[in-house]
Design a protein around this motif. Structure first.
Motif, short mmCIF file in Angstrom:
data_model
loop_
_atom_site.label_atom_id
_atom_site.label_comp_id
_atom_site.label_asym_id
_atom_site.label_seq_id
_atom_site.Cartn_x
_atom_site.Cartn_y
_atom_site.Cartn_z
N UNK A 190 -13.52 3.74 -9.68
CA UNK A 190 -12.33 4.08 -8.88
C UNK A 190 -11.88 5.50 -9.19
N UNK A 191 -11.61 6.28 -8.15
CA UNK A 191 -11.06 7.61 -8.38
C UNK A 191 -9.61 7.48 -8.80
N UNK A 192 -9.19 8.37 -9.70
CA UNK A 192 -7.78 8.36 -10.07
C UNK A 192 -6.94 8.75 -8.88
N UNK A 193 -5.75 8.19 -8.82
CA UNK A 193 -4.85 8.59 -7.75
C UNK A 193 -4.26 9.95 -8.09
N UNK A 239 -1.20 10.61 -8.23
CA UNK A 239 -0.07 10.41 -9.17
C UNK A 239 -0.57 10.29 -10.60
N UNK A 287 -4.44 11.39 -0.80
CA UNK A 287 -4.39 10.37 0.25
C UNK A 287 -3.31 9.31 0.01
N UNK A 288 -2.46 9.54 -0.97
CA UNK A 288 -1.42 8.54 -1.24
C UNK A 288 -0.07 9.21 -1.48
N UNK A 343 -4.21 2.68 -15.18
CA UNK A 343 -5.61 2.43 -15.56
C UNK A 343 -5.87 0.96 -15.87
#
Lengths: 72, 139
Positions: free
Chosen positions: B1-4, B6, B69-70, B136
């Motif tokens: 998963x890519x980190x967001x 934030x 994207x968020x 995480x």
């Protein structure tokens, strides 16, 4: 808003696959959350609110209990 | 998963706070007298500006490199924020009481101000670290 390792299992991965391999981002946009939240729900790291759970079920056009199952 | 975005931004905050305030405390400790000096204030003001610049540059780099994207916090983001703020408030409260004790026990204003500053810094670190942990590991 549960904890990881909760008793709630989900079929989101399978449902995404059955819906033309819908991506996590596409589902996130339909539900109104971030892709990371969809990932966390799918991996059972986060139990969503009832409202988000219903929105996920609506995105797949299935009843809620086809998406989430409670395993005591 | 890519980190967001934030989560990455919390990493920027964490690292910049450690570097900037770490440098500040290394330079001002041990104190040369009971009161803060003009050099302390100048150093602090300069580093504060640098901290703001680092945050802005960090945010620009993250937006340019990572996918932003968020932009809108959802319910999970809000819960993560609340958990970070709750943990930070304990540190800040403890620091305020320690600062009050310093008023009674230590001469001058150096220790009072720096105990308060240290509690603010540590509370910010704890807030960011808590949020990174929950992003995480889930909760």
């Amino acid at each position: 808003m549960g904890k990881s390792g909760s008793h709630i299992a989900n079929n989101i991965r399978k449902l995404r696959f059955d819906h033309e391999e819908m991506t996590q981002l596409e589902l996130a946009e339909k539900v109104g959350v971030t892709r990371q939240t969809v990932y966390a729900i799918e991996k059972n790291k986060y139990s969503p609110s009832l409202e988000v759970a219903f929105r996920i079920a609506m995105a797949f056009d299935v009843p809620l209990d086809e998406v989430f199952k409670y395993k005591p | 998963m890519n980190n967001s975005f934030k989560e990455n931004y919390h990493w920027v905050t964490l690292i910049s706070i450690v570097l900037i305030y770490g440098y500040y405390f290394v330079k001002v400790l041990p104190p040369s007298g009971p009161d803060i000096t003009a050099e302390n204030v100048t150093l602090f003001a300069g580093l504060l500006v640098l901290l703001v610049v680092l945050h802005i540059v960090g945010a620009i780099v993250l937006i340019a490199v990572a996918k932003f994207n968020d932009p809108h916090p959802d319910e999970r983001d809000q819960l993560v924020n609340l958990k970070g703020s709750r943990n930070a408030s304990w540190i800040l409260t403890t620091g305020v009481f320690a600062g009050m004790a310093a008023v009674l026990l230590a001469p001058g204003n150096f220790w009072v101000l720096h105990i308060l500053l240290a509690s603010l810094v540590v509370s910010q670190l704890v807030e960011s670290a808590t949020q990174i942990f929950h992003y995480r590991r889930g909760f």
